[in-house]
Design a protein around this motif. Structure first.
Motif, short mmCIF file in Angstrom:
data_model
loop_
_atom_site.label_atom_id
_atom_site.label_comp_id
_atom_site.label_asym_id
_atom_site.label_seq_id
_atom_site.Cartn_x
_atom_site.Cartn_y
_atom_site.Cartn_z
N GLN A 136 34.11 152.19 -18.13
CA GLN A 136 35.55 151.93 -18.21
C GLN A 136 36.12 152.25 -16.84
OE1 GLN A 136 37.62 154.56 -20.86
NE2 GLN A 136 39.40 153.23 -21.02
N GLN A 137 36.95 151.36 -16.31
CA GLN A 137 37.52 151.57 -14.99
C GLN A 137 39.03 151.39 -15.03
OE1 GLN A 137 34.99 150.36 -11.34
NE2 GLN A 137 35.14 148.56 -12.62
N LEU A 138 39.68 152.12 -14.16
CA LEU A 138 41.09 151.92 -13.89
C LEU A 138 41.20 151.60 -12.41
CD1 LEU A 138 44.02 151.98 -14.92
CD2 LEU A 138 44.10 154.39 -14.19
N LEU A 139 41.63 150.38 -12.12
CA LEU A 139 41.79 149.93 -10.74
C LEU A 139 43.26 149.88 -10.38
CD1 LEU A 139 39.38 146.84 -10.73
CD2 LEU A 139 38.86 149.19 -10.06
N LYS A 140 43.54 150.17 -9.13
CA LYS A 140 44.90 150.02 -8.59
C LYS A 140 44.86 148.92 -7.56
CE LYS A 140 48.66 152.47 -6.35
NZ LYS A 140 49.06 153.70 -5.65
N THR A 141 45.66 147.88 -7.79
CA THR A 141 45.76 146.76 -6.86
C THR A 141 47.21 146.58 -6.46
OG1 THR A 141 46.19 145.07 -8.55
CG2 THR A 141 43.86 145.62 -8.14
N ARG A 165 39.73 155.57 -11.53
CA ARG A 165 38.93 156.31 -12.50
C ARG A 165 37.79 155.42 -12.98
NH1 ARG A 165 42.49 156.83 -16.47
NH2 ARG A 165 41.56 155.26 -17.79
N MET A 166 36.61 156.02 -13.17
CA MET A 166 35.47 155.33 -13.76
C MET A 166 34.78 156.31 -14.70
SD MET A 166 31.98 154.78 -14.03
CE MET A 166 31.22 155.68 -12.70
N THR A 167 34.50 155.85 -15.90
CA THR A 167 33.83 156.66 -16.91
C THR A 167 32.66 155.89 -17.47
OG1 THR A 167 35.97 157.61 -17.52
CG2 THR A 167 34.16 157.93 -19.07
#
Length: 142
Positions: free
Chosen positions: A83-88, A65-67
């Motif tokens: 704002q970002q949500l990264l999955k690693t 997600r990026m906002t």
């Protein structure tokens, strides 16, 4: 999405770079750098960067997600807070970035960013402004 089109709005370039990352289009990402971006000192050769990106970046994480939280444009410069949500492999990481852009021949180009982790800003994301990044001593520049 037409990533080769004019980026007349700073946020549009940021959104297109995120989409390019999701698609593995590292050529677009490289080409969107400002000629004075510090990144280009590390990777002055486009093909060398594309090889590196394919081997080290592609598939290592996804942008879930990026906002865009805030955008400010002054003359030939702009700042966009996202704002970002990264999955690693290590799990999910939420962070904020302050993206700096400059206009080149009528098109926005990416100068660089600084990132802070979510834990370093306790307020509401929509209240985050560029000045708030200065208060975080362990921010990451790239």
């Amino acid at each position: 999405m037409n990533m080769r089109g004019c980026h007349s709005l700073p946020r549009r370039l940021v959104e297109d770079r995120v989409e390019a990352f999701r698609e593995g289009n590292f050529g677009f990402i490289y080409d969107s750098y400002h000629p004075d971006a510090p990144f280009l000192e590390q990777f002055p050769d486009r093909e060398e960067y594309l090889s590196y990106a394919a081997a080290e970046i592609a598939g290592s994480c996804t942008i879930e997600r990026m906002t865009v939280l805030h955008e400010r444009q002054q003359d030939a410069g702009a700042e966009v807070v996202i704002q970002q949500l990264l999955k690693t492999a290590a799990g999910f990481q939420e962070s904020f970035e302050l993206v700096r852009l400059e206009m080149v021949a009528g098109d926005w180009k990416y100068l660089g960013s600084e990132r802070i982790e979510r834990k370093d800003f306790q307020g509401r994301p929509e209240d985050l402004r560029p000045k708030d990044f200065e208060r975080v001593p362990n921010r990451f520049f790239f």
